[in-house]
Design a protein around this motif. Structure first.
Motif, short mmCIF file in Angstrom:
data_model
loop_
_atom_site.label_atom_id
_atom_site.label_comp_id
_atom_site.label_asym_id
_atom_site.label_seq_id
_atom_site.Cartn_x
_atom_site.Cartn_y
_atom_site.Cartn_z
N VAL A 43 25.57 26.12 -34.61
CA VAL A 43 23.92 26.86 -35.21
C VAL A 43 23.97 27.83 -35.97
O VAL A 43 24.82 28.84 -35.27
CB VAL A 43 22.69 26.53 -34.63
CG1 VAL A 43 21.57 27.00 -34.86
CG2 VAL A 43 22.53 25.45 -33.97
N ILE A 44 23.94 28.63 -37.32
CA ILE A 44 23.84 30.17 -37.54
C ILE A 44 22.82 30.45 -37.64
O ILE A 44 22.00 29.71 -38.39
CB ILE A 44 24.96 29.54 -38.87
CG1 ILE A 44 25.99 29.21 -38.28
CG2 ILE A 44 24.98 31.33 -38.89
CD1 ILE A 44 26.84 29.23 -39.68
N ALA A 50 20.23 42.72 -37.66
CA ALA A 50 21.19 42.77 -36.41
C ALA A 50 21.35 42.12 -37.21
O ALA A 50 22.82 41.53 -36.36
CB ALA A 50 20.63 42.11 -35.38
N GLY A 51 21.80 41.36 -38.10
CA GLY A 51 23.23 40.40 -38.73
C GLY A 51 22.75 38.86 -38.50
O GLY A 51 21.52 38.68 -38.79
N LEU A 52 23.98 38.15 -37.75
CA LEU A 52 24.03 36.72 -37.82
C LEU A 52 24.39 36.98 -36.08
O LEU A 52 25.19 37.37 -35.39
CB LEU A 52 24.57 36.42 -38.83
CG LEU A 52 24.62 35.71 -39.71
CD1 LEU A 52 26.05 35.89 -40.51
CD2 LEU A 52 24.14 35.40 -40.47
N ASP A 53 24.33 35.25 -35.44
CA ASP A 53 24.55 35.36 -34.04
C ASP A 53 24.91 33.49 -34.90
O ASP A 53 23.94 32.87 -35.07
CB ASP A 53 23.63 35.03 -33.11
CG ASP A 53 23.63 35.85 -32.09
OD1 ASP A 53 24.34 37.22 -32.58
OD2 ASP A 53 22.51 36.23 -31.67
N VAL A 54 26.05 33.21 -33.91
CA VAL A 54 26.26 31.86 -34.13
C VAL A 54 26.05 30.70 -32.49
O VAL A 54 26.62 32.07 -31.37
CB VAL A 54 27.86 31.71 -34.86
CG1 VAL A 54 28.90 30.05 -34.56
CG2 VAL A 54 28.06 32.40 -36.02
N GLY A 59 23.20 26.27 -26.83
CA GLY A 59 22.79 27.57 -27.10
C GLY A 59 23.02 28.40 -27.00
O GLY A 59 22.79 29.76 -26.94
N ARG A 60 23.94 28.72 -26.02
CA ARG A 60 25.48 29.36 -26.27
C ARG A 60 26.07 30.07 -26.91
O ARG A 60 26.07 29.81 -28.29
CB ARG A 60 26.19 28.66 -25.04
CG ARG A 60 27.46 30.09 -24.92
CD ARG A 60 28.74 29.50 -23.76
NE ARG A 60 28.66 28.09 -23.49
CZ ARG A 60 29.82 28.47 -24.88
NH1 ARG A 60 30.55 29.93 -24.99
NH2 ARG A 60 30.42 27.93 -25.19
N ARG A 61 25.74 31.74 -27.26
CA ARG A 61 26.09 32.26 -28.84
C ARG A 61 27.25 32.43 -28.33
O ARG A 61 28.05 32.64 -27.12
CB ARG A 61 25.98 33.80 -28.19
CG ARG A 61 26.19 34.97 -29.32
CD ARG A 61 25.50 36.21 -29.22
NE ARG A 61 23.93 36.48 -29.45
CZ ARG A 61 23.62 36.22 -28.03
NH1 ARG A 61 23.69 37.21 -27.36
NH2 ARG A 61 22.15 36.41 -28.32
N LEU A 62 27.98 31.68 -29.63
CA LEU A 62 29.60 31.87 -29.41
C LEU A 62 29.96 33.32 -30.59
O LEU A 62 31.09 33.44 -30.33
CB LEU A 62 30.02 31.21 -30.50
CG LEU A 62 29.55 29.58 -29.95
CD1 LEU A 62 29.38 28.33 -30.55
CD2 LEU A 62 29.56 29.21 -28.64
#
Length: 416
Positions: A43-44, A50-54, A59-62
């Protein structure tokens, strides 16, 4: 019928829109489906400045990707608003999956290649492949970029081997259709068509009505989704309602307003002290709809067999989601809210996305991802945001007449 209640099973880490949190403000999600192992899908999510999280499906941030810095001291930095996925774009002769992002700060569309091998290896999977010479989507020059009437909402789709994005303009009614281009192994784009939605509406009593807005602003669109099989765009004009717009031969057809927000037609005044519109609800003429409370926000399409399925729209004003038939006249089906459960519920939702396909053990019947504008528990006085993951079969089964669950007939990687 009152909205039914469902619960999420997974949430992403809360982010905070302050200096300590990197000015992170979650907004819009997209799901990339792993071609070899759907349980490894990602999930992106956009975080604005702040940009993007993957994230993984747990649900863990990669991975975190920062938005571009300002090109000079007086310019605006990047600000990532909406994100969508295109599969198999021909980039330098290789089919490449792309995450496409509207950069409101710099008025560009940013492209990130998704590396399946990196996903499998647990490494950061996204790489910026935006051509350095891409032009501003709406602004005529850099001075206009800094005015921030820039790229806002975004939705992507493919037509045979060609890929497109629809982008909306902040504080305006304009939509622009762009075709992606391969520029020596990087992604650029060119304009194919432009559509201006109305900013004033004729009411049944013969009067004209302009939606509530700050001085100099027009009723904007943010939430959008394209029916990947029928090439129909659904666009939520925040203070107006939900539009249906066919994309015929890569051109916008005439828009059709399929539902109105409850506040449609209500008189209003502007309070300069509070810098906000004040609705005169006592003199509401009753021309509004019954299912959406302004702002109308995130839109997504659930694809099922033979044109069946649903269009979902976030009714931000009452923390619900309205569901419409995908086929025919887009008849209203019902509404739901995401309440407190294993994780907290969803309030003031902006973006959302839904997929019908199985995504591992935790989401075997599909997945709905929604932005949550009030992630709890809070961290003192800090206001957190994030994303919630909901099983589609939980949504479908909550309705008195259950919604369709169809995991087989639509493949987001093969929409032709």
């Amino acid at each position: 019928m009152s909205p039914v209640t469902v619960t999420a099973t997974v949430e992403t880490p809360a982010v905070y829109d302050d200096e300590a949190g990197g000015n992170a403000d979650a907004d819009d999600p997209a799901v990339w489906v792993d071609p070899e192992n759907s349980g490894r899908s990602i999930v992106i999510g956009t975080l604005k400045e702040a940009g993007l999280d993957v994230y993984g499906l747990d649900g863990r941030r990669l991975q975190h990707i920062a938005a571009p810095t300002a090109p000079h001291e007086d310019a605006k930095p990047g600000r990532f608003n909406n994100v969508d996925i295109v599969y198999g774009f021909d980039l330098d002769g290789e089919p490449t999956d792309l995450a496409l992002v509207s950069d409101r700060g710099r008025d560009r569309v940013r492209a990130f290649a998704i590396d399946p091998a990196a996903v499998a290896a647990g490494k950061p999977p996204l790489k910026d492949v935006t051509a350095p010479d891409v032009a501003a989507v709406f602004a005529a020059d850099e001075a206009e970029v800094d005015d921030q009437r820039t790229s806002y909402g975004l939705s992507a789709f493919k037509d045979d081997d060609d890929a497109y994005v629809v982008v909306s303009q902040r504080e305006e009614t304009r939509l622009r259709l762009l075709q992606l281009e391969d520029r020596d192994g990087l992604v650029g784009y060119k304009t194919e068509d432009t559509l201006d939605l109305p900013d004033t509406f004729a009411l049944p009593d013969g009067t004209d009505w302009t939606p509530c807005a700050d001085p100099g602003e027009n009723p904007q669109v943010e939430g959008m989704a394209v029916d990947q099989e029928e090439h129909v765009l659904y666009a939520a004009q925040e203070t107006v309602g939900l539009w249906r717009i066919e994309l015929d031969d890569e051109e916008f057809a005439d828009p059709e307003l399929i539902d109105r927000v409850r506040e449609y037609g209500t008189p209003w005044t502007y309070d300069p002290a509070e810098e906000e519109c004040v609705l005169d609800t006592e003199n509401d003429p009753g021309f509004g709809g019954e299912h959406l409370s302004a702002d109308a926000e995130g839109v997504t399409v659930y694809h099922a067999e033979d044109g069946a399925g649903y269009v979902l729209a976030s009714s931000q004003g009452d923390n619900t989601f309205a569901v419409y038939e995908r086929d025919g006249d887009n008849d209203y089906v019902g509404s739901f809210r995401v309440g407190d459960g294993t994780v907290d519920g969803v309030q003031h939702s902006d973006g959302s996305t839904v997929l019908n396909v199985p995504l591992g053990r935790n989401f075997p019947k599909g997945l709905l991802v929604t932005h949550d504008g009030e992630a709890t528990p809070t961290d003192g006085d800090r206001e957190g945001t994030g994303f919630k993951f909901v099983r589609w079969d939980a949504v479908a089964g909550a309705f008195p007449e259950p919604l369709t669950v169809d995991t087989d007939s639509f493949d987001p990687r093969d929409t032709d």
